[in-house]
Design a protein around this motif. Structure first.
Motif, PDB file in Angstrom:
ATOM      1  N   SER A   7       0.889  -7.683  -2.299  1.00 51.74           N
ATOM      2  CA  SER A   7       1.382  -6.399  -1.822  1.00 51.74           C
ATOM      3  C   SER A   7       1.103  -5.322  -2.864  1.00 51.74           C
ATOM      4  O   SER A   7       1.105  -5.572  -4.045  1.00 51.74           O
ATOM      5  N   SER A   8       0.840  -4.098  -2.403  1.00 54.94           N
ATOM      6  CA  SER A   8       0.530  -2.989  -3.296  1.00 54.94           C
ATOM      7  C   SER A   8       1.632  -1.950  -3.221  1.00 54.94           C
ATOM      8  O   SER A   8       2.582  -2.079  -2.464  1.00 54.94           O
ATOM      9  N   SER A   9       1.493  -0.869  -4.015  1.00 52.26           N
ATOM     10  CA  SER A   9       2.522   0.170  -4.043  1.00 52.26           C
ATOM     11  C   SER A   9       2.613   0.926  -2.732  1.00 52.26           C
ATOM     12  O   SER A   9       3.559   1.658  -2.502  1.00 52.26           O
ATOM     13  N   GLU A  10       1.620   0.786  -1.861  1.00 54.20           N
ATOM     14  CA  GLU A  10       1.668   1.433  -0.562  1.00 54.20           C
ATOM     15  C   GLU A  10       2.100   0.448   0.518  1.00 54.20           C
ATOM     16  O   GLU A  10       1.917   0.683   1.697  1.00 54.20           O
ATOM     17  N   ALA A  11       2.689  -0.675   0.099  1.00 59.67           N
ATOM     18  CA  ALA A  11       3.154  -1.723   1.013  1.00 59.67           C
ATOM     19  C   ALA A  11       2.010  -2.254   1.863  1.00 59.67           C
ATOM     20  O   ALA A  11       2.155  -2.593   3.022  1.00 59.67           O
ATOM     21  N   ARG A  12       0.823  -2.286   1.264  1.00 58.66           N
ATOM     22  CA  ARG A  12      -0.318  -2.895   1.924  1.00 58.66           C
ATOM     23  C   ARG A  12      -0.540  -4.266   1.304  1.00 58.66           C
ATOM     24  O   ARG A  12      -0.192  -4.518   0.173  1.00 58.66           O
ATOM     25  N   ALA A  13      -1.173  -5.157   2.083  1.00 57.85           N
ATOM     26  CA  ALA A  13      -1.412  -6.495   1.577  1.00 57.85           C
ATOM     27  C   ALA A  13      -2.901  -6.751   1.511  1.00 57.85           C
ATOM     28  O   ALA A  13      -3.646  -6.427   2.413  1.00 57.85           O
ATOM     29  N   SER A  14      -3.347  -7.308   0.405  1.00 57.84           N
ATOM     30  CA  SER A  14      -4.748  -7.643   0.239  1.00 57.84           C
ATOM     31  C   SER A  14      -4.993  -9.053   0.741  1.00 57.84           C
ATOM     32  O   SER A  14      -4.215  -9.948   0.489  1.00 57.84           O
ATOM     33  N   ALA A  15      -6.088  -9.240   1.449  1.00 59.94           N
ATOM     34  CA  ALA A  15      -6.438 -10.570   1.939  1.00 59.94           C
ATOM     35  C   ALA A  15      -7.391 -11.242   0.963  1.00 59.94           C
ATOM     36  O   ALA A  15      -8.330 -11.917   1.347  1.00 59.94           O
ATOM     37  N   GLN A  17      -7.211 -13.860  -0.773  1.00 61.12           N
ATOM     38  CA  GLN A  17      -7.369 -15.289  -0.647  1.00 61.12           C
ATOM     39  C   GLN A  17      -7.423 -15.735   0.803  1.00 61.12           C
ATOM     40  O   GLN A  17      -7.234 -16.897   1.106  1.00 61.12           O
ATOM     41  N   SER A  18      -7.675 -14.796   1.693  1.00 60.92           N
ATOM     42  CA  SER A  18      -7.802 -15.161   3.090  1.00 60.92           C
ATOM     43  C   SER A  18      -9.242 -15.514   3.401  1.00 60.92           C
ATOM     44  O   SER A  18     -10.178 -14.986   2.820  1.00 60.92           O
ATOM     45  N   SER A  19      -9.449 -16.426   4.343  1.00 64.06           N
ATOM     46  CA  SER A  19     -10.802 -16.792   4.729  1.00 64.06           C
ATOM     47  C   SER A  19     -11.399 -15.788   5.689  1.00 64.06           C
ATOM     48  O   SER A  19     -12.529 -15.922   6.107  1.00 64.06           O
ATOM     49  N   TYR A  20     -10.642 -14.757   6.044  1.00 63.23           N
ATOM     50  CA  TYR A  20     -11.120 -13.758   6.982  1.00 63.23           C
ATOM     51  C   TYR A  20     -11.634 -12.548   6.218  1.00 63.23           C
ATOM     52  O   TYR A  20     -10.888 -11.754   5.690  1.00 63.23           O
ATOM     53  N   SER A  21     -12.945 -12.406   6.139  1.00 57.21           N
ATOM     54  CA  SER A  21     -13.542 -11.309   5.382  1.00 57.21           C
ATOM     55  C   SER A  21     -13.571 -10.056   6.227  1.00 57.21           C
ATOM     56  O   SER A  21     -13.295 -10.070   7.420  1.00 57.21           O
ATOM     57  N   GLY A  22     -13.973  -8.935   5.607  1.00 54.15           N
ATOM     58  CA  GLY A  22     -14.102  -7.690   6.348  1.00 54.15           C
ATOM     59  C   GLY A  22     -15.098  -7.828   7.486  1.00 54.15           C
ATOM     60  O   GLY A  22     -14.921  -7.275   8.562  1.00 54.15           O
ATOM     61  N   GLU A  23     -16.162  -8.589   7.245  1.00 56.74           N
ATOM     62  CA  GLU A  23     -17.165  -8.785   8.287  1.00 56.74           C
ATOM     63  C   GLU A  23     -16.562  -9.520   9.478  1.00 56.74           C
ATOM     64  O   GLU A  23     -16.779  -9.174  10.634  1.00 56.74           O
ATOM     65  N   ARG A  37      -9.485  -1.627  15.083  1.00 55.17           N
ATOM     66  CA  ARG A  37      -9.344  -0.426  14.280  1.00 55.17           C
ATOM     67  C   ARG A  37      -9.664  -0.685  12.811  1.00 55.17           C
ATOM     68  O   ARG A  37      -9.566   0.214  11.999  1.00 55.17           O
ATOM     69  N   THR A  38     -10.036  -1.937  12.488  1.00 55.09           N
ATOM     70  CA  THR A  38     -10.233  -2.311  11.092  1.00 55.09           C
ATOM     71  C   THR A  38     -11.697  -2.207  10.701  1.00 55.09           C
ATOM     72  O   THR A  38     -12.574  -2.585  11.445  1.00 55.09           O
ATOM     73  N   SER A  39     -11.943  -1.693   9.517  1.00 56.79           N
ATOM     74  CA  SER A  39     -13.302  -1.638   8.982  1.00 56.79           C
ATOM     75  C   SER A  39     -13.293  -2.247   7.596  1.00 56.79           C
ATOM     76  O   SER A  39     -12.254  -2.323   6.944  1.00 56.79           O
ATOM     77  N   PRO A  40     -14.449  -2.689   7.089  1.00 52.43           N
ATOM     78  CA  PRO A  40     -14.495  -3.300   5.759  1.00 52.43           C
ATOM     79  C   PRO A  40     -14.074  -2.348   4.651  1.00 52.43           C
ATOM     80  O   PRO A  40     -13.763  -2.782   3.553  1.00 52.43           O
ATOM     81  N   GLN A  41     -14.068  -1.046   4.917  1.00 50.70           N
ATOM     82  CA  GLN A  41     -13.751  -0.075   3.890  1.00 50.70           C
ATOM     83  C   GLN A  41     -12.240   0.141   3.708  1.00 50.70           C
ATOM     84  O   GLN A  41     -11.818   0.765   2.758  1.00 50.70           O
ATOM     85  N   VAL A  43      -8.327  -1.444   3.438  1.00 52.07           N
ATOM     86  CA  VAL A  43      -7.474  -2.613   3.258  1.00 52.07           C
ATOM     87  C   VAL A  43      -6.450  -2.652   4.383  1.00 52.07           C
ATOM     88  O   VAL A  43      -5.882  -1.630   4.758  1.00 52.07           O
ATOM     89  N   LEU A  44      -6.211  -3.844   4.914  1.00 51.55           N
ATOM     90  CA  LEU A  44      -5.222  -3.985   5.979  1.00 51.55           C
ATOM     91  C   LEU A  44      -3.835  -3.607   5.488  1.00 51.55           C
ATOM     92  O   LEU A  44      -3.474  -3.878   4.348  1.00 51.55           O
ATOM     93  N   THR A  45      -3.060  -2.998   6.365  1.00 47.43           N
ATOM     94  CA  THR A  45      -1.647  -2.827   6.052  1.00 47.43           C
ATOM     95  C   THR A  45      -0.990  -4.198   6.141  1.00 47.43           C
ATOM     96  O   THR A  45      -1.532  -5.133   6.745  1.00 47.43           O
ATOM     97  N   LEU A  46       0.191  -4.314   5.565  1.00 50.94           N
ATOM     98  CA  LEU A  46       0.894  -5.588   5.629  1.00 50.94           C
ATOM     99  C   LEU A  46       1.170  -5.978   7.071  1.00 50.94           C
ATOM    100  O   LEU A  46       1.012  -7.149   7.453  1.00 50.94           O
ATOM    101  N   GLY A  47       1.564  -5.022   7.894  1.00 46.85           N
ATOM    102  CA  GLY A  47       1.827  -5.318   9.292  1.00 46.85           C
ATOM    103  C   GLY A  47       0.597  -5.843  10.015  1.00 46.85           C
ATOM    104  O   GLY A  47       0.674  -6.786  10.813  1.00 46.85           O
ATOM    105  N   GLU A  48      -0.565  -5.238   9.757  1.00 41.62           N
ATOM    106  CA  GLU A  48      -1.814  -5.687  10.384  1.00 41.62           C
ATOM    107  C   GLU A  48      -2.182  -7.097   9.924  1.00 41.62           C
ATOM    108  O   GLU A  48      -2.646  -7.926  10.711  1.00 41.62           O
TER     109      GLU A  48
END
Length: 206
Positions: A7-15, A17-23, A37-41, A43-48
């Motif tokens: 989790s980041s300071s904007e309450a976003r979560a980085s994937a 270690q997820s096997s799901y890449s931006g592609e 609505r997601t693009s590789p550029q 970062v997903l929000t935690l909810g997403e």
């Protein structure tokens, strides 16, 4: 495998270690509106992230102490609100992990039903067990170089599960999986899953 997100300071979560890449996300079926609505550029929000992983993988959500406020629990409350809003099952779908005892103490108070795990580097065992007890952790997660048969035995004698981090070598991953750990943090989950397919029968997948 357990998937880990930070989790980041904007309450976003980085994937990370997820096997799901931006592609993968951008080529997901149109039936997944939150992925269209997601693009590789971005970062997903935690909810997403929670919506995407629900039913696909178990998640260890790491809360970074650098994002936590010293005198207020605003950050932790935002994370808790996103988790509750997502509707995920706390067990076994998600566990909250952190290196910070104060952060986990806050999450224990704010979201007591969420399983907690305490991350460590190579702290003394008594330090680990004391901190885990303070936050009612279900498991401890020392760095892999700190694992030993004795540590596993003493943790389990305290009704604590054990997970570890971080392993990116397939052969080492298979060896660690034989220890019956709750999870193994990795930066390359897809490769580790492939390694486990060729593991000897009876080896436990983390």
């Amino acid at each position: 495998p357990l998937t880990s997100a930070r989790s980041s300071s904007e309450a976003r979560a980085s994937a990370r270690q997820s096997s799901y890449s931006g592609e993968t996300l951008t080529t997901s079926p149109p039936s997944s509106p939150h992925l269209r609505r997601t693009s590789p550029q971005r970062v997903l929000t935690l909810g997403e992230l929670l919506a995407f992983l629900q039913g696909r993988a178990r998640l260890m959500l790491e809360i970074k102490k650098e994002s936590s406020l010293k005198d207020r629990d605003d950050f932790e409350r935002r994370i808790a609100a996103e988790i509750v809003r997502s509707g995920v099952c706390f067990s076994p779908d998600i566990a909250l992990i952190s290196f910070s005892t104060p952060v986990l103490e806050r999450m224990k108070r704010i979201l007591p039903e969420a399983p907690r795990g305490h991350l460590f580097y190579r702290d003394p065992e008594e330090t680990m067990f004391s901190a885990a007890e303070a936050v009612d952790a279900l498991f401890v997660m020392p760095e892999k170089g700190h694992l030993s048969a004795g540590l596993l035995e003493r943790a389990r004698a305290r009704n604590l599960g054990v997970a570890t981090w971080v392993c990116d070598d397939p052969h080492e991953f298979v060896a660690l999986s034989a220890l019956d750990l709750l999870g193994i943090g990795t930066n390359h989950p897809a490769q580790m899953v492939e390694a486990m397919k060729g593991a000897p029968a009876g080896t436990t997948s983390a």
